[in-house]
Design an enzyme around this catalytic site. Structure first.
Site, PDB file in Angstrom:
ATOM      1  N   LYS A 119      87.370  40.475  51.993  1.00 35.69           N
ATOM      2  CA  LYS A 119      86.230  39.757  52.566  1.00 35.69           C
ATOM      3  C   LYS A 119      85.308  39.240  51.472  1.00 35.69           C
ATOM      4  O   LYS A 119      84.724  38.164  51.621  1.00 35.69           O
ATOM      5  CB  LYS A 119      85.449  40.647  53.538  1.00 35.69           C
ATOM      6  CG  LYS A 119      86.155  40.810  54.867  1.00 35.69           C
ATOM      7  CD  LYS A 119      85.212  41.340  55.930  1.00 35.69           C
ATOM      8  CE  LYS A 119      85.957  41.601  57.231  1.00 35.69           C
ATOM      9  NZ  LYS A 119      85.141  42.326  58.197  1.00 35.69           N
ATOM     10  N   LYS A 201     100.934  37.887  61.134  1.00 34.54           N
ATOM     11  CA  LYS A 201     100.327  38.362  62.379  1.00 34.54           C
ATOM     12  C   LYS A 201      99.639  37.202  63.112  1.00 34.54           C
ATOM     13  O   LYS A 201      99.040  36.343  62.472  1.00 34.54           O
ATOM     14  CB  LYS A 201      99.292  39.428  61.979  1.00 34.54           C
ATOM     15  CG  LYS A 201      98.760  40.246  63.107  1.00 34.54           C
ATOM     16  CD  LYS A 201      97.819  41.315  62.558  1.00 34.54           C
ATOM     17  CE  LYS A 201      96.631  41.434  63.471  1.00 34.54           C
ATOM     18  NZ  LYS A 201      95.613  42.359  63.024  1.00 34.54           N
ATOM     19  N   LYS A 204      93.338  34.518  64.860  1.00 32.78           N
ATOM     20  CA  LYS A 204      92.388  33.444  65.183  1.00 32.78           C
ATOM     21  C   LYS A 204      92.244  32.484  64.019  1.00 32.78           C
ATOM     22  O   LYS A 204      91.896  31.332  64.192  1.00 32.78           O
ATOM     23  CB  LYS A 204      90.998  34.041  65.449  1.00 32.78           C
ATOM     24  CG  LYS A 204      90.900  34.849  66.704  1.00 32.78           C
ATOM     25  CD  LYS A 204      89.576  35.627  66.736  1.00 32.78           C
ATOM     26  CE  LYS A 204      89.651  36.692  67.816  1.00 32.78           C
ATOM     27  NZ  LYS A 204      88.614  37.688  67.735  1.00 32.78           N
TER      28      LYS A 204
END
Ligand code: TRP
Length: 337
Positions: A119, A201, A204
């Site tokens: 992140k 995976k 979004k």
């Protein structure tokens, strides 16, 4: 042991971030199972808005997303009468406990977290302290309820391990206080991959919009995305190593119809991939139709949603209050008289 103690259900806690619409992957891998656990466990489900502000959020969007996420959670089968379903910021004990636990968490431990590294690379302009201490807040979420089990995906395993270590350390320092939580690996949970890149995976943040199906997509959109799904160059619907696209479609089809891999193979023997992809799209759209309808109904009833959030958050507060009192006594804070 009294009968009541013998039959006491184990407690489950899980949290979900209020970002965007749930994907088919979130649904099959997690949220749907949350509903099914309600029979056998005492379940506590939380929309983690405190975690959400570790990345930049427009306040109006966060508020809308939190409401929408709560409505989606109920539409997916979480019954606010049976489970505690609430919003994290509405129970101040999460943040309170997080501070106390941060003093039993080592800098080096947090510095090893792979999600923090990812992140901070993605949000290089906003590497705030909350992003760093995010796992402590997550530990507080879980430990504040003395949860026994935590259903999580693979990406959260490291955070749960940290929560366990913090609980163990606190218990050693101050005496038995917290239940050391275990991960709950769902027998029914399946990992759903991107329809466009079945090695990754379903997410979004997929650059290709056709890779990801959302639980609120309409039937035409769902059918279109499945028709465009990546497959392979042989023409056999069977689950086999190397057939990632077909394996993923079979997994999805199995999850929404309850059919086994063998049954699916038999059903599509001699048929082309086109037929199979249409069938998967139809089955997913049919399966999600009631979820969409329920979401629309709930979204139109803001008063009901607000009442559920109020009641759930109040229940959550009542559950954590005695645990927080114990923690405060243990660390030496002066008791409330
Ligand atoms: N960090 C989790 C995620 O991003 C969400 C979360 C916050 C959570 N607190 C939790 C999950 C407690 C399980 C238990 O998916």
């Amino acid at each position: 042991m009294s009968e009541q103690q013998e039959t006491k259900k184990q407690r489950i806690f899980s949290g979900i971030q209020p970002t965007g619409v749930f994907t088919l992957g979130n649904y099959i891998g997690a949220i749907r199972n949350w509903g099914q656990l309600q029979q056998d466990y005492e379940c506590i489900y939380c929309i983690v808005d405190l975690h959400a502000i570790t990345v930049m959020q427009k306040p109006a969007d966060l508020r809308a997303n939190t409401m929408r996420c709560y409505a989606m959670m109920l539409a997916c089968g979480i019954d606010p009468k049976q489970s505690v379903a609430f919003v994290q910021s509405r129970n101040p004990h999460h943040a309170d406990l997080s501070w106390v636990l941060s003093c039993s968490t080592m800098f080096g431990e947090l510095n090893r977290m792979t999600q923090f590294k990812d992140k901070s690379a993605r949000h290089a302009d906003n590497i705030n302290a909350g992003l760093f201490t995010y796992p402590v807040l997550m530990a507080a979420d879980i430990l504040a309820y003395n949860a026994d089990l935590v259903p999580i995906g693979a990406d959260q395993k490291q955070h749960l391990e940290l929560a366990r270590n913090v609980a163990i350390r606190f218990n050693q320092r101050y005496g038995e206080t917290f239940t050391v939580p275990e991960p709950y690996i769902s027998p029914a949970g399946a990992k759903v991959m991107s329809l466009q890149d079945p090695m990754k995976k379903m997410s979004k943040s997929d650059e290709n919009v056709n890779g990801c199906v959302y639980i609120l997509d309409d039937k035409d959109t769902i059918l279109r995305k499945f028709r465009r799904a990546v497959t392979d160059s042989d023409a056999e619907v069977c689950y086999r190593e190397g057939k990632d696209g077909i394996n993923n479609l079979m997994t999805i089809y199995g999850c929404v119809t309850g059919k086994t891999m063998d049954e699916i193979t038999a059903e599509f023997a001699g048929k082309g991939y086109g037929d199979f992809k249409t069938a998967v799209g139809e089955a997913v759209a049919d399966h999600l139709a009631p979820v969409r309808d329920e979401f629309a109904r709930l979204s139109a009833d803001k008063a009901y949603l607000n009442a559920c959030i109020d009641a759930g958050s109040e229940q959550a507060y009542r559950l954590t209050r005695p645990i927080l009192s114990k923690v405060y006594r243990r660390v030496g804070f002066i008791d409330r008289k």
